[in-house]
Design a protein around this motif. Sequence first.
Motif, PDB file in Angstrom:
ATOM      1  N   TYR A 178      21.444 -16.125 -22.910  1.00 11.26           N
ATOM      2  CA  TYR A 178      21.762 -17.556 -22.916  1.00 11.26           C
ATOM      3  C   TYR A 178      23.160 -17.823 -22.351  1.00 11.26           C
ATOM      4  N   LYS A 179      23.232 -18.852 -21.540  1.00  9.17           N
ATOM      5  CA  LYS A 179      24.486 -19.253 -20.905  1.00  9.17           C
ATOM      6  C   LYS A 179      25.451 -19.825 -21.945  1.00  9.17           C
ATOM      7  N   ASN A 180      26.738 -19.517 -21.786  1.00  8.15           N
ATOM      8  CA  ASN A 180      27.825 -20.020 -22.645  1.00  8.15           C
ATOM      9  C   ASN A 180      27.752 -19.490 -24.069  1.00  8.15           C
TER      10      ASN A 180
ATOM     11  N   ALA B 280      20.629 -21.019 -29.735  1.00  5.02           N
ATOM     12  CA  ALA B 280      20.045 -19.929 -28.948  1.00  5.02           C
ATOM     13  C   ALA B 280      19.146 -19.047 -29.809  1.00  5.02           C
TER      14      ALA B 280
ATOM     15  N   HIS C 208      15.947 -20.999 -30.318  1.00  2.00           N
ATOM     16  CA  HIS C 208      15.175 -21.101 -29.075  1.00  2.00           C
ATOM     17  C   HIS C 208      14.558 -19.761 -28.684  1.00  2.00           C
TER      18      HIS C 208
ATOM     19  N   GLU D 201      15.494 -27.915 -27.045  1.00  2.00           N
ATOM     20  CA  GLU D 201      15.654 -28.103 -25.603  1.00  2.00           C
ATOM     21  C   GLU D 201      17.044 -27.603 -25.232  1.00  2.00           C
ATOM     22  N   TYR D 202      17.125 -26.283 -25.073  1.00  2.00           N
ATOM     23  CA  TYR D 202      18.442 -25.651 -24.934  1.00  2.00           C
ATOM     24  C   TYR D 202      19.187 -26.121 -23.684  1.00  2.00           C
ATOM     25  N   ASP D 203      18.477 -26.359 -22.608  1.00  2.00           N
ATOM     26  CA  ASP D 203      19.149 -26.734 -21.347  1.00  2.00           C
ATOM     27  C   ASP D 203      19.866 -28.082 -21.446  1.00  2.00           C
ATOM     28  N   LYS D 204      19.501 -28.902 -22.440  1.00  2.00           N
ATOM     29  CA  LYS D 204      20.137 -30.215 -22.573  1.00  2.00           C
ATOM     30  C   LYS D 204      21.381 -30.182 -23.464  1.00  2.00           C
TER      31      LYS D 204
ATOM     32  N   ARG E 254      25.236 -29.360 -24.607  1.00  2.00           N
ATOM     33  CA  ARG E 254      26.514 -29.300 -23.892  1.00  2.00           C
ATOM     34  C   ARG E 254      27.537 -28.570 -24.744  1.00  2.00           C
ATOM     35  N   LYS E 255      28.261 -27.677 -24.086  1.00  2.00           N
ATOM     36  CA  LYS E 255      29.249 -26.887 -24.817  1.00  2.00           C
ATOM     37  C   LYS E 255      30.374 -27.749 -25.360  1.00  2.00           C
TER      38      LYS E 255
ATOM     39  N   ASN F 133      25.590 -30.142 -31.347  1.00  2.00           N
ATOM     40  CA  ASN F 133      24.886 -28.855 -31.265  1.00  2.00           C
ATOM     41  C   ASN F 133      24.633 -28.280 -32.660  1.00  2.00           C
TER      42      ASN F 133
END
Length: 604
Positions: A127-129, A147, A150, A158-161, A163-164, A170
């Motif tokens: 997973y990114k970030n 993450a 998911h 909806e992980y892609d939506k 924001r860090k 989150n």
Amino acid sequence: QTFTAWCNSHLRKAGTQIENIDEDFRDGLKLMLLLEVISGERLPKPERGKMRVHKINNVNKALDFIASKGVKLVSIGAEEIVDGNAKMTLGMIWTIILRFAIQDISVEETSAKEGLLLWCQRKTAPYKNVNVQNFHISWKDGLAFNALIHRHRPELIEYDKLRKDDPVTNLNNAFEVAEKYLDIPKMLDAEDIVNTARPDEKAIMTYVSSFYHAFSGAQKAETAANRICKVLAVNQENEQLMEDYERLASDLLAWIQRTIPWLESRDPQKTIPAMQQKLEDFREYRRVHKPPKVQEKCQLEINFNTLQTKLRLSGRPAFMPSEGRMVSVGGTGWAQGSQGCPHSRAQVRRWHRVGSGVSPLPCPGKEVALRDRDSGTASLAQVRALLRKHEAFESDLAAHQDRVEQIAAIAQELNELDYYDSPSVNARCQKICDQWDLLGSLTHSRREALEKTEKQLETIDELHLEYAKRAAPFNNWMESAMEDLQDMFIVHTIEEIQGLIAAHDQFKSTLPDADKEREAILGIQREAQRIADLHGIQLPGNNPYTSVTPQIINSKWERVQQLVPKRDQALQEEQNRQNSNEHLRRQFGSQANRVGPWIQTKME
């Protein structure tokens, strides 16, 4: 807050909960209940009194149970818990969490905290970030929680939506999804985590351990479901095998019952054409009708044995076919159907074989094969293969012994019956017996020849192996010697050149022994060749164990012999040069000793 939520996640299974962690464990009752729920074991019966001593006794029972699980309780006593000491109570709960929720976690030979951390890293790696390195700041932005969810339940997040830069959203998203769909109570506060420089490690670990147990439990349930499906599939396969067996057995037994009366028919035939027609009918039965039934019988036995094995491995009772359809019953019927043509049909076969001059022994081709001397050019492996092939031929030949005896008996019977063509029958019988004796003699001779060749090739193979074992180190020695003899040397004193000459003389003293070793190695090769020539064996071009040939050994030995005198000459020239240099050094020293004092006098 986190510890209270964790305790309630287990206590609600027993229909209760706590409101204040400092107060609700003071009497020890809910503490004992909590331990029973998370361990699945029964604790000693609690005391229901309201006095302080009753409460202390209950808490001690809980602490004793914790200690029995290998947990050391340092500075935590029943009195502090009964008195509502918040620090001691939280320390005790953390100890329970470590023992029952974290200690048993094992991932790739790591356990407890390290195992849980490794599990988180493995699950969130794609997973990114997300970069989980600890149980505090790695979780502040909430992406790691999302993450984890998911990874196991992608339809919930909806992980892609995400924001860090929006950690509160989150975190709340992960907490709400976990509570709603995973039955993991909310143990943390999003604002507290975001506004704290370093979130509480114990609280994060406690919450994350709930994810581990929730997902591992789901995985176990899925595994159990897969096992059930597998068992059902095996049962269905077994049922199909039972049906196939019943069908095959029924069809086969019906065919046997129809065929036996025909085979047992003993109606005499008075003419040769009629007897030959009966023989032709029987041949058609053996050639056309019987082979498929033989295959069906084999398949029936295979199905029965396979089914019994599967049932035994599955722990189920053995299969009992319907009455009259057992393998043994089918075997009995089969034996009757296979042996239903003695006497008259055997007599027809004798008439046909002897009277019409058909020989049962394919002798000519066998004689040619037995006279073949193919072992002279074969390797050891090929000779052994020929021996195995010959053993199989001998077994096949022995199986024909009864046929030869039967032919002789039939011929004798025809003679006793005054058969009109007895002389021709006797001549053919004698020819068969002569061929049989010749086959026996040739078979014995070929076995002796193959066994003799095998022993000779084994001897040659052992010599090749011995040659290879000795040739390899000798070849290495010669290569090293050539390198040393051609190596350039630089010396500065007579002592150094004398040392090199002494080493070279020592090397030359080993040459006679080396030459003996060379002759011994070449002698091994010559002995192998002698045996091959003596017995007409054609050896392969190269030794199968080494690439060092006698030609290579002789070539390198000649090179060593050439290099030795050259080395002698080079060393002698260098010695002469060093002797000359030593003489010059001594002259210079003598002159310096005389001139030095004179110069000193002049300077004074």
